[in-house]
Design a protein around this motif. Structure first.
Motif, PDB file in Angstrom:
ATOM      1  N   GLY A  49       0.777  -1.232   0.000  1.00  0.00           N
ATOM      2  CA  GLY A  49       0.000   0.000   0.000  1.00  0.00           C
ATOM      3  C   GLY A  49       0.809   1.282   0.000  1.00  0.00           C
ATOM      4  N   VAL A  50       2.125   1.196  -0.008  1.00  0.00           N
ATOM      5  CA  VAL A  50       2.959   2.398  -0.014  1.00  0.00           C
ATOM      6  C   VAL A  50       2.896   3.039  -1.402  1.00  0.00           C
ATOM      7  N   CYS A  51       2.705   4.353  -1.418  1.00  0.00           N
ATOM      8  CA  CYS A  51       2.610   5.098  -2.674  1.00  0.00           C
ATOM      9  C   CYS A  51       3.637   6.228  -2.678  1.00  0.00           C
ATOM     10  N   ALA A  52       4.303   6.400  -3.782  1.00  0.00           N
ATOM     11  CA  ALA A  52       5.200   7.538  -3.990  1.00  0.00           C
ATOM     12  C   ALA A  52       4.467   8.495  -4.928  1.00  0.00           C
ATOM     13  N   LEU A  53       4.158   9.683  -4.439  1.00  0.00           N
ATOM     14  CA  LEU A  53       3.355  10.645  -5.191  1.00  0.00           C
ATOM     15  C   LEU A  53       4.215  11.843  -5.554  1.00  0.00           C
ATOM     16  N   ARG A  54       4.198  12.213  -6.845  1.00  0.00           N
ATOM     17  CA  ARG A  54       4.896  13.411  -7.326  1.00  0.00           C
ATOM     18  C   ARG A  54       3.877  14.280  -8.045  1.00  0.00           C
ATOM     19  N   TRP A  55       4.053  15.577  -7.956  1.00  0.00           N
ATOM     20  CA  TRP A  55       3.131  16.440  -8.672  1.00  0.00           C
ATOM     21  C   TRP A  55       3.775  17.764  -9.038  1.00  0.00           C
ATOM     22  N   THR A  56       3.269  18.327 -10.123  1.00  0.00           N
ATOM     23  CA  THR A  56       3.536  19.684 -10.567  1.00  0.00           C
ATOM     24  C   THR A  56       2.164  20.253 -10.930  1.00  0.00           C
ATOM     25  N   PRO A  57       2.088  21.535 -11.268  1.00  0.00           N
ATOM     26  CA  PRO A  57       0.776  22.067 -11.648  1.00  0.00           C
ATOM     27  C   PRO A  57       0.152  21.349 -12.857  1.00  0.00           C
ATOM     28  N   ARG A  58       0.965  20.711 -13.690  1.00  0.00           N
ATOM     29  CA  ARG A  58       0.443  20.079 -14.906  1.00  0.00           C
ATOM     30  C   ARG A  58       0.479  18.558 -14.906  1.00  0.00           C
ATOM     31  N   GLN A  60       0.622  14.751 -12.472  1.00  0.00           N
ATOM     32  CA  GLN A  60       0.612  13.993 -11.228  1.00  0.00           C
ATOM     33  C   GLN A  60       1.050  12.568 -11.545  1.00  0.00           C
ATOM     34  N   GLN A  61       1.789  11.982 -10.623  1.00  0.00           N
ATOM     35  CA  GLN A  61       2.274  10.614 -10.822  1.00  0.00           C
ATOM     36  C   GLN A  61       2.273   9.882  -9.493  1.00  0.00           C
ATOM     37  N   LEU A  62       1.775   8.659  -9.511  1.00  0.00           N
ATOM     38  CA  LEU A  62       1.767   7.820  -8.320  1.00  0.00           C
ATOM     39  C   LEU A  62       2.426   6.499  -8.685  1.00  0.00           C
ATOM     40  N   SER A  80       0.743  -6.052  -5.534  1.00  0.00           N
ATOM     41  CA  SER A  80       1.410  -6.649  -6.676  1.00  0.00           C
ATOM     42  C   SER A  80       2.906  -6.693  -6.403  1.00  0.00           C
ATOM     43  N   LEU A  81       3.575  -7.678  -6.956  1.00  0.00           N
ATOM     44  CA  LEU A  81       5.034  -7.714  -6.855  1.00  0.00           C
ATOM     45  C   LEU A  81       5.676  -6.829  -7.923  1.00  0.00           C
ATOM     46  N   LYS A  82       4.876  -6.301  -8.823  1.00  0.00           N
ATOM     47  CA  LYS A  82       5.361  -5.387  -9.858  1.00  0.00           C
ATOM     48  C   LYS A  82       4.998  -3.964  -9.453  1.00  0.00           C
ATOM     49  N   VAL A  83       5.975  -3.087  -9.438  1.00  0.00           N
ATOM     50  CA  VAL A  83       5.742  -1.684  -9.123  1.00  0.00           C
ATOM     51  C   VAL A  83       5.292  -0.987 -10.402  1.00  0.00           C
ATOM     52  N   ARG A  84       4.167  -0.293 -10.313  1.00  0.00           N
ATOM     53  CA  ARG A  84       3.590   0.394 -11.472  1.00  0.00           C
ATOM     54  C   ARG A  84       3.552   1.893 -11.222  1.00  0.00           C
ATOM     55  N   THR A  85       3.577   2.649 -12.322  1.00  0.00           N
ATOM     56  CA  THR A  85       3.444   4.104 -12.244  1.00  0.00           C
ATOM     57  C   THR A  85       2.152   4.505 -12.931  1.00  0.00           C
ATOM     58  N   TYR A  86       1.351   5.274 -12.220  1.00  0.00           N
ATOM     59  CA  TYR A  86       0.065   5.749 -12.735  1.00  0.00           C
ATOM     60  C   TYR A  86       0.135   7.254 -12.950  1.00  0.00           C
ATOM     61  N   THR A  87      -0.355   7.720 -14.088  1.00  0.00           N
ATOM     62  CA  THR A  87      -0.347   9.151 -14.378  1.00  0.00           C
ATOM     63  C   THR A  87      -1.743   9.686 -14.700  1.00  0.00           C
ATOM     64  N   ARG A  88      -2.703   8.808 -14.930  1.00  0.00           N
ATOM     65  CA  ARG A  88      -4.069   9.257 -15.206  1.00  0.00           C
ATOM     66  C   ARG A  88      -4.732   9.675 -13.894  1.00  0.00           C
ATOM     67  N   VAL A  89      -5.380  10.843 -13.909  1.00  0.00           N
ATOM     68  CA  VAL A  89      -6.029  11.357 -12.702  1.00  0.00           C
ATOM     69  C   VAL A  89      -7.032  10.338 -12.166  1.00  0.00           C
ATOM     70  N   ASP A  91      -6.936   7.113 -12.279  1.00  0.00           N
ATOM     71  CA  ASP A  91      -6.222   6.040 -11.579  1.00  0.00           C
ATOM     72  C   ASP A  91      -5.727   6.508 -10.214  1.00  0.00           C
ATOM     73  N   LEU A  92      -5.146   7.711 -10.164  1.00  0.00           N
ATOM     74  CA  LEU A  92      -4.668   8.240  -8.885  1.00  0.00           C
ATOM     75  C   LEU A  92      -5.826   8.376  -7.904  1.00  0.00           C
ATOM     76  N   GLU A  93      -6.940   8.925  -8.370  1.00  0.00           N
ATOM     77  CA  GLU A  93      -8.101   9.073  -7.496  1.00  0.00           C
ATOM     78  C   GLU A  93      -8.621   7.706  -7.053  1.00  0.00           C
ATOM     79  N   GLY A  94      -8.646   6.732  -7.965  1.00  0.00           N
ATOM     80  CA  GLY A  94      -9.114   5.399  -7.617  1.00  0.00           C
ATOM     81  C   GLY A  94      -8.271   4.759  -6.528  1.00  0.00           C
ATOM     82  N   ILE A  95      -6.961   4.939  -6.613  1.00  0.00           N
ATOM     83  CA  ILE A  95      -6.055   4.379  -5.600  1.00  0.00           C
ATOM     84  C   ILE A  95      -6.204   5.119  -4.275  1.00  0.00           C
TER      85      ILE A  95
END
Length: 163
Positions: A49-58, A60-62, A80-89, A91-95
């Motif tokens: 459940g650990v999330c790394a979140l980055r953002w700029t005004p334009r 967002q990435q989780l 998951s044993l695979k680390v994934r990167t999400y950039t769609r708003v 997806d971020l909201e869903g997580i």
């Protein structure tokens, strides 16, 4: 989580660090303009459940060891044993909408030392105040847990780097 336990945790880590809903995270993202934050569940282990979140005004990435799955036609979030990167708003909201209600702690994301093959961190086992064992873990993404497909780094390369 009980109200008493939540209050004790809030007192221990500081009210601004205990995040219980997406509004708190969104407020922080808007007020800071850009930044990086680790979100860690109040209950969990092994990077679950650990999330790394980055953002700029334009943008967002989780990044997290999580994936969406389906259970009886309903969307669920699973480890998951695979680390994934999400950039769609969406997806971020869903997580975040699934994880934040259970309580998460926001931690400043301090950049890790980077060696030629990726970022590293150091895990040290301390017994009776004495460091007894250590492992240098290396990864190409923010999570360095070995069970997530990361590797032990070269200890001598780390020592050469830090002196």
């Amino acid at each position: 989580m009980s109200a008493a336990l939540h209050a004790a945790l809030r007192d221990a880590v500081g009210a601004s660090n205990v995040l219980v809903d997406g509004v708190t995270v969104n407020d922080r993202m808007r007020s800071d303009g850009s930044g990086r934050l680790f979100l860690k569940p109040l209950h969990g282990s092994s990077g679950s459940g650990v999330c790394a979140l980055r953002w700029t005004p334009r943008h967002q990435q989780l990044t997290a060891p999580l994936r969406f799955d389906s259970d009886a036609g309903r969307s669920v979030l699973v480890n998951s044993l695979k680390v994934r990167t999400y950039t769609r708003v969406a997806d971020l909201e869903g997580i975040l909408n699934r994880l934040l209600p259970d309580g998460m702690i926001g931690e400043q994301w301090i950049p890790k030392l980077t060696l030629p093959e990726g970022a590293v961190d150091l895990r040290v086992l301390v017994i009776a105040g004495e460091a007894r064992h250590w492992v240098v873990r290396q990864s190409s993404h923010p999570m360095t847990n070995l069970h997530l497909g990361n590797r032990r780094a070269d200890e001598s390369a780390l020592l050469d780097c830090i002196g």
